[in-house]
Design a protein around this motif. Structure first.
Motif, short mmCIF file in Angstrom:
data_model
loop_
_atom_site.label_atom_id
_atom_site.label_comp_id
_atom_site.label_asym_id
_atom_site.label_seq_id
_atom_site.Cartn_x
_atom_site.Cartn_y
_atom_site.Cartn_z
N LEU A 106 41.89 50.08 27.58
CA LEU A 106 42.42 50.16 28.95
C LEU A 106 42.97 51.56 29.22
O LEU A 106 42.82 52.12 30.30
N GLN A 109 40.19 53.88 29.85
CA GLN A 109 39.69 53.62 31.21
C GLN A 109 40.58 54.31 32.25
O GLN A 109 40.09 54.94 33.18
N GLY A 261 35.21 48.05 39.90
CA GLY A 261 35.22 49.01 41.00
C GLY A 261 34.13 48.86 42.03
O GLY A 261 34.30 49.28 43.17
N SER A 265 34.98 48.03 46.03
CA SER A 265 34.86 49.19 46.92
C SER A 265 33.83 48.94 48.01
O SER A 265 34.02 49.34 49.16
N ALA A 268 35.33 46.58 50.51
CA ALA A 268 36.38 47.24 51.30
C ALA A 268 35.75 48.20 52.31
O ALA A 268 36.20 48.30 53.46
N ARG A 330 46.19 34.14 34.72
CA ARG A 330 46.68 34.41 33.36
C ARG A 330 46.79 33.06 32.65
O ARG A 330 47.11 32.04 33.28
N ILE A 353 46.00 36.62 46.35
CA ILE A 353 46.35 37.81 47.11
C ILE A 353 46.25 37.51 48.61
O ILE A 353 47.13 37.87 49.39
N PHE A 385 46.04 45.57 45.18
CA PHE A 385 45.64 46.12 43.89
C PHE A 385 46.36 45.44 42.73
O PHE A 385 46.41 45.98 41.62
N GLY A 386 46.94 44.28 42.97
CA GLY A 386 47.66 43.58 41.90
C GLY A 386 49.02 44.23 41.68
O GLY A 386 49.59 44.86 42.59
N LYS A 391 48.01 46.47 37.04
CA LYS A 391 47.69 46.95 38.40
C LYS A 391 46.43 47.80 38.34
O LYS A 391 46.17 48.50 37.35
N GLY A 394 41.89 51.81 39.22
CA GLY A 394 41.02 52.61 40.09
C GLY A 394 41.54 52.71 41.51
O GLY A 394 40.81 53.13 42.42
N ALA A 398 39.58 54.42 44.52
CA ALA A 398 39.09 53.57 45.63
C ALA A 398 39.50 54.16 46.98
O ALA A 398 38.70 54.26 47.90
C1 HEM Z 1 39.41 48.55 47.23
C2 HEM Z 1 39.02 48.55 45.97
C3 HEM Z 1 39.71 47.84 44.85
C4 HEM Z 1 40.54 46.74 44.85
C5 HEM Z 1 41.02 45.94 46.06
C6 HEM Z 1 40.93 46.48 43.47
C7 HEM Z 1 41.78 45.46 43.09
C8 HEM Z 1 42.19 45.25 41.77
C9 HEM Z 1 43.11 44.22 41.35
C10 HEM Z 1 43.75 43.18 42.27
C11 HEM Z 1 43.29 44.33 40.02
C12 HEM Z 1 44.22 43.47 39.13
C13 HEM Z 1 43.49 42.40 38.36
C14 HEM Z 1 44.44 41.46 37.63
O1 HEM Z 1 45.65 41.64 37.65
O2 HEM Z 1 43.96 40.48 37.03
C15 HEM Z 1 42.46 45.42 39.57
C16 HEM Z 1 42.35 45.85 38.26
C17 HEM Z 1 41.53 46.88 37.85
N1 HEM Z 1 40.78 47.71 38.65
FE1 HEM Z 1 40.62 47.61 40.66
N2 HEM Z 1 40.32 47.39 42.68
C18 HEM Z 1 39.58 48.25 43.46
C19 HEM Z 1 38.81 49.31 43.04
C20 HEM Z 1 38.69 49.73 41.75
C21 HEM Z 1 37.88 50.85 41.32
C22 HEM Z 1 37.08 51.75 42.25
C23 HEM Z 1 37.98 50.91 39.95
C24 HEM Z 1 37.35 51.86 38.99
C25 HEM Z 1 36.52 52.82 39.29
C26 HEM Z 1 38.87 49.84 39.54
C27 HEM Z 1 39.25 49.60 38.24
C28 HEM Z 1 40.13 48.61 37.85
C29 HEM Z 1 40.48 48.36 36.46
C30 HEM Z 1 39.95 49.13 35.26
C31 HEM Z 1 41.37 47.28 36.46
C32 HEM Z 1 42.01 46.61 35.24
C33 HEM Z 1 43.37 47.18 34.97
C34 HEM Z 1 44.05 46.46 33.80
O3 HEM Z 1 43.79 45.29 33.55
O4 HEM Z 1 44.89 47.10 33.15
N3 HEM Z 1 39.28 49.15 40.64
N4 HEM Z 1 41.80 45.96 40.67
#
Ligand code: HEM
Length: 448
Positions: A106, A109, A261, A265, A268, A330, A353, A385-386, A391, A394, A398
């Motif tokens: 992570l 990443q 991602g 994206s 959105a 979870r 959400i 975004f959590g 959280k 990305g 985004a």
């Molecule tokens: C509007 C676009 C996006 C939204 C609404 C969004 C939303 C979220 C949410 C709600 C989570 C939390 C998941 C959880 O708690 O179970 C999350 C985790 C994550 N997102 Fe996004 N995301 C977006 C775009 C992106 C993009 C573009 C990337 C990468 C290029 C990305 C990479 C990640 C990663 C790697 C995690 C995991 C983080 C972790 O568990 O530590 N996301 N995203």
């Protein structure tokens, strides 16, 4: 927790209407947002339902959501809740890795999505957007779901896997990715290893993707060149003992990043463009803001790294009403007490959400699209975004991408609906929200 202590606690109320066979799954699958709203209305902060045999407690409202996000992984485990992703990401990756290796993956990443790479990403995205609209001409119609799917697939592969890969990408890659996506659906939460054609196709796609990515990695290792993209960060990242990620892990991390991602994206982007077409009055404000920012000919790659307040508020409102990721989960690894209730080991906890974003206490007139609304001060009320340790990694990427896309689009074109507004509803499937397919808009080159 001792049996005596547990006996003192209340049990979360059980949502009515479970069927003998499938619990609440049939209702959930039909319209999961409506089901969650009903569960919240019945139970309040905690409402338990049967999710295909898994006892699941919906935690609603900022207080309960804060507990969901802040409780450590050892107690509320993300990995155990998302085992459904293991066959997609592959063995030893994220949810199948030991906690220590998962933490490092992570972190790698997050490193790949950090500021130093962001400048490269901004130019890549700006270039991809220009190519994307280069043949649009002065006016026409565009089906925006397909268009954004393609654009964000290009930006994701370009930023993650590099220019050479992006430009030599074949239909095969799209089709493999599609098979992987089809392998994740509500039924996968019951058993992701069932004998089903979609799961067999998912496994074949995962294998073939590893072959493709291993070839790319081998070429890069032999070249000794620097690339400044995510794959480079993934290849150079190390575990505590100094060892690098294996090819299986590299493939898995790329898939995991694309899964996190890409559809988010793309949804959105489509959701934002649809709201722009629905609201010419707000579109005018966005165009005025962008015209002012770009009047001296600044490059999109630079300007989209800076604040664009009206556009950002607009995007925030899109993510409030149309959050691309809706339900987070979870697995409960130890008994927890919350407000006199027992959240028992072995159950699952979930946050919605969307349900959080239509809470009238924090969002008056919640179903109205209003980009001028203030974000609530209460933390964990607005959570596209959590939150907490998981959280979105990305988030910045985004927002940068959406700012670059709409800087290019709105300075050139006006958009309008081709049919009545009621035809443009959201589709709520596979625990995501996005405009209903097809979503056709008309565009015309700006003359103002
Ligand atoms: C509007 C676009 C996006 C939204 C609404 C969004 C939303 C979220 C949410 C709600 C989570 C939390 C998941 C959880 O708690 O179970 C999350 C985790 C994550 N997102 Fe996004 N995301 C977006 C775009 C992106 C993009 C573009 C990337 C990468 C290029 C990305 C990479 C990640 C990663 C790697 C995690 C995991 C983080 C972790 O568990 O530590 N996301 N995203």
């Amino acid at each position: 927790m001792s049996e005596a202590a547990k006996a003192e606690l209340k049990r979360p109320p059980i949502v009515s209407g479970a069927s003998k066979e499938g619990g609440h799954m049939p209702e959930f699958e039909k319209d999961y947002c409506a089901f969650i709203s009903r569960a919240h209305a019945e139970g309040g902060e905690l409402a338990e339902f049967d999710f295909g045999g898994q006892e699941t407690i919906l935690m609603s409202g900022p207080d309960a959501q804060e507990v969901f996000f802040r409780t450590p992984d050892e107690v509320f485990s993300q990995a155990q809740a998302y085992q459904v992703m293991v066959p997609v990401f592959g063995p030893g990756v994220i949810f199948d890795a030991t906690p220590e290796r998962c933490k490092t993956q992570l972190k790698i990443q997050v490193d790949a999505l950090r500021y130093q790479n962001m400048k490269n990403y901004a130019s890549v995205i700006a270039q991809e957007v220009e190519d994307w609209i280069s043949d649009w001409g002065d006016e026409g119609e565009v089906e925006i779901l397909h268009a954004f799917h393609e654009l964000t697939m290009h930006t994701a592969t370009h930023c993650l896997l590099g220019k050479e890969f992006r430009h030599s990408m074949t239909e095969e890659f799209f089709s493999l990715y599609k098979d992987l996506q089809a392998g994740v659906q509500a039924i996968s939460f019951v058993d992701p290893y069932m004998q089903q054609p979609v799961f067999a196709a998912r496994d074949r796609a995962r294998e073939r993707l590893e072959e493709i990515i291993s070839e790319l990695v081998a070429t890069r290792r032999a070249s000794g060149k620097e690339y400044g993209d995510a794959l480079e960060t993934f290849m150079t990242g190390t575990y505590k003992d100094g060892s690098h990620l294996t090819d299986t892990e590299l493939t898995g991390l790329i898939i995991a990043t694309m899964f996190a991602g890409h559809h988010t994206s793309s949804g959105a982007g489509a959701g934002t463009l649809l709201e722009i077409a629905k609201h010419p009055e707000y579109a005018a404000e966005l165009k005025a803001e962008l015209d002012e920012i770009y009047k001296d000919g600044e490059e999109i790659s630079h300007a989209s790294m800076r604040a664009i307040p009206k556009l950002e508020s607009f995007i925030n409102e899109v993510l409030r009403l149309h959050p691309p990721l809706v339900i987070l989960m979870r697995r409960v690894m130890e008994d927890v007490e919350y407000n006199g209730y027992l959240i028992e080991k072995g159950k699952t906890v979930a946050v919605s959400i969307y349900e959080s974003h239509i809470n009238p206490e924090y969002f008056p007139d919640p179903h109205k699209f209003d980009p001028h609304r203030q974000e609530p001060e209460r933390m964990f009320a607005y959570i596209p975004f959590g939150g907490g340790r998981h959280k979105c990694a990305g988030n910045a990427f985004a927002i940068l991408q959406l700012k670059a896309i709409f800087s290019a689009l709105l300075r050139r074109y006006d958009f309008e609906l081709v049919g009545p507004a009621e035809d443009y509803e959201d589709e709520r499937a596979n625990m995501t929200i996005r405009p209903k397919d097809p979503c056709i808009l008309r565009y015309k080159r700006r003359t103002d």
